[in-house]
Design a protein around this motif. Sequence first.
Motif, short mmCIF file in Angstrom:
data_model
loop_
_atom_site.label_atom_id
_atom_site.label_comp_id
_atom_site.label_asym_id
_atom_site.label_seq_id
_atom_site.Cartn_x
_atom_site.Cartn_y
_atom_site.Cartn_z
N THR A 1 -8.86 -89.80 -25.14
CA THR A 1 -7.82 -88.80 -25.34
C THR A 1 -7.28 -88.31 -24.00
N GLU A 2 -8.17 -88.05 -23.06
CA GLU A 2 -7.75 -87.56 -21.74
C GLU A 2 -6.87 -88.58 -21.03
N ALA A 3 -7.30 -89.84 -21.02
CA ALA A 3 -6.50 -90.89 -20.39
C ALA A 3 -5.20 -91.09 -21.17
N GLY A 4 -5.28 -91.10 -22.49
CA GLY A 4 -4.10 -91.32 -23.32
C GLY A 4 -3.02 -90.28 -23.10
N LYS A 5 -3.41 -89.02 -22.98
CA LYS A 5 -2.43 -87.96 -22.73
C LYS A 5 -1.73 -88.19 -21.39
N ALA A 6 -2.49 -88.61 -20.39
CA ALA A 6 -1.90 -88.88 -19.08
C ALA A 6 -0.93 -90.05 -19.16
N PHE A 7 -1.27 -91.07 -19.92
CA PHE A 7 -0.38 -92.23 -20.04
C PHE A 7 0.86 -91.94 -20.87
N ILE A 8 0.74 -91.14 -21.92
CA ILE A 8 1.92 -90.74 -22.70
C ILE A 8 2.87 -89.95 -21.80
N ASN A 9 2.33 -89.03 -21.03
CA ASN A 9 3.13 -88.26 -20.08
C ASN A 9 3.81 -89.19 -19.06
N HIS A 10 3.06 -90.14 -18.56
CA HIS A 10 3.60 -91.11 -17.59
C HIS A 10 4.72 -91.94 -18.23
N ALA A 11 4.50 -92.38 -19.46
CA ALA A 11 5.51 -93.21 -20.15
C ALA A 11 6.82 -92.44 -20.32
N PHE A 12 6.73 -91.20 -20.73
CA PHE A 12 7.94 -90.42 -21.00
C PHE A 12 8.59 -89.87 -19.74
N ASN A 13 7.80 -89.41 -18.78
CA ASN A 13 8.37 -88.73 -17.62
C ASN A 13 8.61 -89.62 -16.41
N GLU A 14 7.81 -90.67 -16.25
CA GLU A 14 7.97 -91.57 -15.10
C GLU A 14 8.70 -92.85 -15.50
N MET A 15 8.26 -93.45 -16.60
CA MET A 15 8.86 -94.71 -17.05
C MET A 15 10.14 -94.48 -17.85
N LYS A 16 10.29 -93.27 -18.40
CA LYS A 16 11.48 -92.87 -19.17
C LYS A 16 11.67 -93.70 -20.44
#
Length: 176
Positions: A113-128
Amino acid sequence: MKKTIETDRLILRELVDSDAELMFEMESNPNVHIFVGKKPLKHIDEVYEYIRLIQEQYAAFGTGRWAVVLKETGEFIGWSGIKFITKEINNHQDFYEIGYRFNEKHWGKGYATEAGKAFINHAFNEMKVDAVYAYADEGNANSRKILEKLGLQFINTFEYEDETEVWYEIKNPKNI
């Protein structure tokens, strides 16, 4: 190597060959593979090939599965990340999928869950990206709970590789 992502307890970074030994420990465990094809790896050379394929995904798509490392000890405990899927699955093709797999001794500690939240954030905010999808074995209650904690919504059940799977998605809130 790209930048790392840090959470309270984890360092997320691209996979490298030095991850192979602990990755093989995880990938050769039959319990880890109960809901992912029941095909544990039998030789460490398979892990090196797996890492090479993931590194090709980094080069081709700028994303893929990353190592999950405990910040406190530096130990590789599994992988997670956003993968670009080019084949058709559940009437979707060319989409971003979140996934995770952890060494059994690290299950139940909230790392996925901790890693997944970071990756969802990365996908939306960095990868767009517009949306992130996931699928899991219908009977994998723990994985389904993790996907729901990450904010993904159940969409449907479908058949894939002779297994009943469940499909989840989350839309980028900035694009809604």
